[in-house]
Design an enzyme around this catalytic site. Structure first.
Site, short mmCIF file in Angstrom:
data_model
loop_
_atom_site.label_atom_id
_atom_site.label_comp_id
_atom_site.label_asym_id
_atom_site.label_seq_id
_atom_site.Cartn_x
_atom_site.Cartn_y
_atom_site.Cartn_z
CE1 TYR A 1 -4.36 1.26 -1.42
CE2 TYR A 1 -3.08 -0.78 -2.70
CZ TYR A 1 -2.83 0.39 -2.40
OH TYR A 1 -2.01 0.33 -2.98
CG LEU B 1 -0.58 14.94 11.26
CD1 LEU B 1 -0.88 15.77 11.36
CD2 LEU B 1 0.43 14.46 10.39
CB SER B 2 -6.01 9.96 9.08
OG SER B 2 -5.07 9.55 7.93
CG LEU C 1 7.63 -10.21 4.56
CD1 LEU C 1 6.88 -11.23 5.28
CD2 LEU C 1 8.58 -10.88 2.92
CE LYS D 1 -2.59 3.36 -4.07
NZ LYS D 1 -2.92 4.83 -4.04
CB ILE E 1 5.94 6.44 -0.29
CG1 ILE E 1 6.02 5.22 -0.09
CG2 ILE E 1 6.79 6.42 -1.18
CD1 ILE E 1 5.26 4.24 -0.74
CE LYS F 1 0.93 1.90 4.35
NZ LYS F 1 2.40 2.27 4.13
CG ASN G 1 5.91 -5.95 -2.38
OD1 ASN G 1 5.21 -6.40 -4.04
ND2 ASN G 1 5.49 -6.97 -1.92
CB SER H 1 -0.84 -0.53 -5.69
OG SER H 1 0.03 -1.74 -5.92
CG ASP I 1 -0.71 -12.90 -0.25
OD1 ASP I 1 -1.14 -11.61 -0.36
OD2 ASP I 1 -0.24 -13.56 0.48
CG ASP J 1 -9.35 14.98 4.58
OD1 ASP J 1 -9.83 14.48 3.54
OD2 ASP J 1 -8.93 14.23 5.36
P1 NAD Z 1 1.24 6.04 3.84
O1 NAD Z 1 -0.25 6.05 5.64
O2 NAD Z 1 2.27 6.13 5.04
O3 NAD Z 1 1.17 7.50 3.81
C1 NAD Z 1 -0.24 7.99 3.50
C2 NAD Z 1 -0.43 9.23 3.84
O4 NAD Z 1 -1.59 10.05 4.21
C3 NAD Z 1 -0.36 9.43 5.69
O5 NAD Z 1 0.54 10.76 5.88
C4 NAD Z 1 -2.21 9.77 5.55
O6 NAD Z 1 -1.92 10.37 7.27
C5 NAD Z 1 -2.22 10.94 4.66
N1 NAD Z 1 -3.73 10.83 4.43
C6 NAD Z 1 -4.14 9.73 4.05
N2 NAD Z 1 -5.59 9.85 4.11
C7 NAD Z 1 -5.75 11.53 3.78
C8 NAD Z 1 -6.74 12.63 3.44
N3 NAD Z 1 -7.96 11.81 2.66
N4 NAD Z 1 -5.95 13.26 3.57
C9 NAD Z 1 -4.63 14.44 3.77
N5 NAD Z 1 -3.94 12.81 4.29
C10 NAD Z 1 -4.25 12.04 3.67
O7 NAD Z 1 1.26 5.45 3.32
P2 NAD Z 1 2.36 4.63 2.20
O8 NAD Z 1 2.75 3.84 2.55
O9 NAD Z 1 3.29 5.96 2.91
O10 NAD Z 1 1.41 5.37 0.72
C11 NAD Z 1 1.85 6.27 0.40
C12 NAD Z 1 0.62 5.93 -1.13
O11 NAD Z 1 1.19 5.24 -1.79
C13 NAD Z 1 -0.60 5.74 -0.75
O12 NAD Z 1 -1.38 6.73 -1.74
C14 NAD Z 1 -0.12 4.45 -1.26
O13 NAD Z 1 -2.00 3.46 -1.25
C15 NAD Z 1 0.36 3.50 -2.27
N6 NAD Z 1 1.28 2.49 -2.45
C16 NAD Z 1 1.74 2.32 -1.55
C17 NAD Z 1 2.26 0.95 -1.05
C18 NAD Z 1 3.19 0.78 0.01
O14 NAD Z 1 3.84 -0.63 -0.31
N7 NAD Z 1 3.38 1.16 1.64
C19 NAD Z 1 2.65 0.28 -2.58
C20 NAD Z 1 2.02 1.02 -3.85
C21 NAD Z 1 1.37 1.53 -3.61
N1 UDP Z 2 3.79 -12.99 3.91
C1 UDP Z 2 3.95 -13.46 4.90
N2 UDP Z 2 3.89 -13.22 6.12
C2 UDP Z 2 3.19 -11.97 6.46
C3 UDP Z 2 3.52 -10.89 5.52
C4 UDP Z 2 3.13 -11.26 4.50
O1 UDP Z 2 4.38 -15.04 4.25
O2 UDP Z 2 3.29 -11.43 8.10
C5 UDP Z 2 4.54 -13.49 2.88
C6 UDP Z 2 3.23 -12.35 1.55
O3 UDP Z 2 1.87 -13.49 1.65
C7 UDP Z 2 3.62 -12.20 0.38
C8 UDP Z 2 4.75 -11.19 0.77
O4 UDP Z 2 4.83 -11.85 2.65
O5 UDP Z 2 4.13 -13.29 -0.21
C9 UDP Z 2 4.62 -9.86 0.61
O6 UDP Z 2 3.55 -9.33 1.00
P1 UDP Z 2 3.20 -7.83 1.42
O7 UDP Z 2 1.55 -8.14 1.85
O8 UDP Z 2 4.26 -7.26 2.08
O9 UDP Z 2 3.29 -7.47 0.11
P2 UDP Z 2 1.99 -7.76 -1.18
O10 UDP Z 2 1.42 -9.33 -1.13
O11 UDP Z 2 1.06 -6.42 -1.01
O12 UDP Z 2 2.51 -7.76 -2.64
#
Ligand code: NAD
Ligand code: UDP
Length: 343
Positions: free
Chosen positions: A148, A33-34, A199, A152, A12, A84, A178, A124, A297, A58
């Site tokens: 997790y 870059l973890s 998914l 948050k 994101i 995450k 999502n 989230s 879920d 970091d």
């Molecule tokens: P991502 O893992 O792709 O990005 C997170 C970035 O943070 C990575 O580049 C990682 O290297 C960096 N990072 C992690 N720990 C660090 C640290 N201690 N110091 C410096 N950098 C660090 O994840 P994303 O999907 O882009 O998600 C971004 C944020 O959005 C996260 O906080 C996640 O919890 C939140 N979020 C994501 C989703 C989703 O579905 N992707 C949904 C809800 C919330």
């Molecule tokens: N899901 C699934 N198979 C997978 C991964 C996810 O059926 O391999 C389903 C999961 O049960 C949920 C929806 O897809 O109903 C979205 O799941 P995801 O993990 O992407 O998001 P979250 O559950 O965190 O909203």
């Protein structure tokens, strides 16, 4: 104005960098870059035609953060950095509390010492726990069922306490539903390491032949086809929501100095509807079989989007077909993620 983007090399965050650069902001990325690849930063530069400043660092190193905030004259922060994966958080909870909660505390301390008092935070929809009503409004009770989610919730509370202590702080807590999709150029996108938990990345790996079939977790939910329903939102819409939240905070026009707002579309789609939509977009068959429900879920989860429209004057615009099309475009152009040049 220079904005510090933590986690800017991630899924994101990289899309957010593009949105902020294209809106005319200077940005500085801090990422360890973890869970990401340097290549995403080069791609951001290729898309925008602009050089970005990046510090491989970091967020848990306060002195370094203070140096970065001051050296670049940062005025605001968009904070994505953190861990995450829900399942992993039950295996290594201390790493989650350390990266997410301690990391955010360290970042806030560095900001306080540098006089930077504006932050957008990635929260989230998981903070709503089991929905008591739908669509989910921001005043729905919060609860968390895994480490997790608890990180948050703890961070949200920390931000509210800091905001209450000093009206100069400004926080926008954005509760994502999502996020899926990729930049329409196919240059940046989601690049999960290992077996995807979510998914959409799993579906893409079935479509491109990396995995045999999708396990659909549960077909006996009380939903229209028995499979789980979620509110999928295009990552480009999502980051436009961040831009709006940043503008509202920076203008001082928000009615409070700490708001929490949903970023979703308001539409729920089932797992089977996602499979069908992806088949349409990719012209590939997505083989699947039904498997037991996944622990933790919920049956259905989708956003009430009224507050986002009112507060941010923002609404998600891209539909499910665009989400699937852009995801497939990214995967086709980068079959090995960032490991090889885009084709
Ligand atoms: P991502 O893992 O792709 O990005 C997170 C970035 O943070 C990575 O580049 C990682 O290297 C960096 N990072 C992690 N720990 C660090 C640290 N201690 N110091 C410096 N950098 C660090 O994840 P994303 O999907 O882009 O998600 C971004 C944020 O959005 C996260 O906080 C996640 O919890 C939140 N979020 C994501 C989703 C989703 O579905 N992707 C949904 C809800 C919330
Ligand atoms: N899901 C699934 N198979 C997978 C991964 C996810 O059926 O391999 C389903 C999961 O049960 C949920 C929806 O897809 O109903 C979205 O799941 P995801 O993990 O992407 O998001 P979250 O559950 O965190 O909203």
């Amino acid at each position: 104005m220079t904005v510090l983007i933590t986690g800017g090399a991630g899924y994101i965050g990289s899309h957010c960098c593009v949105a902020f650069l294209q809106a005319g902001y200077d940005i500085v990325v801090v990422d360890n870059l973890s869970n990401s690849n340097r290549m995403s930063l080069e791609r951001i530069e290729a898309i925008t035609g602009q050089k970005i400043k990046c510090e491989i660092a970091d967020i848990r190193n306060q002195d370094n953060l203070e140096r970065i905030l001051k050296a670049h004259n940062c005025e605001a922060v968009v904070h994505f950095a953190g861990l995450k994966a829900v399942g992993e958080s039950t295996q290594i909870p201390l790493a989650y509390y350390e990266n997410n909660v301690v990391g955010t505390h360290t970042l806030l301390s560095a900001m306080a010492n540098s006089g930077v008092k504006q932050m957008i935070f990635s929260s989230s929809a998981t903070v709503y726990g089991e929905p008591q009503f739908l669509p989910l409004t921001e005043d729905h009770p919060t609860s968390a069922v895994n480490p997790y989610g608890r990180t948050k919730l703890m961070i949200e509370e920390m931000l509210r306490d800091v905001a209450a202590s000093d009206p100069q702080w400004r926080f926008g807590i954005l509760r994502y539903f999502n996020p899926v999709g990729a930049h329409h150029s196919g240059q940046i996108g989601e690049n999960p390491l290992g077996i995807p938990n979510n998914l959409m990345p799993f579906i893409t790996q079935v479509a491109d032949g990396r995995r045999e079939q999708l396990a659909v977790f549960g077909n006996d939910y009380e939903t229209r086809d028995g499979t789980g329903v979620r509110d999928y939102i295009h990552v480009t819409d999502l980051v436009e929501g961040h831009l709006r939240a940043h503008e509202v905070l920076a203008s001082g026009s928000a009615r409070s100095n700490c708001f929490a707002v949903n970023l979703g579309t308001g539409n729920g789609y089932s797992v089977l509807e996602m499979v069908k939509a992806f088949e349409r977009a990719s012209n590939k068959e997505i083989r699947f079989s039904f498997a037991p429900r996944r622990d933790g879920d919920v049956a259905e989860c989708y956003a009430n989007t009224e507050l986002a429209e009112e507060l941010l004057d923002w609404k998600a615009e891209r539909d499910l077909d665009a989400m699937c099309r852009d995801t497939w475009n990214w995967v086709c152009k980068n079959p090995r993620g960032y490991e090889a040049p885009s084709t």
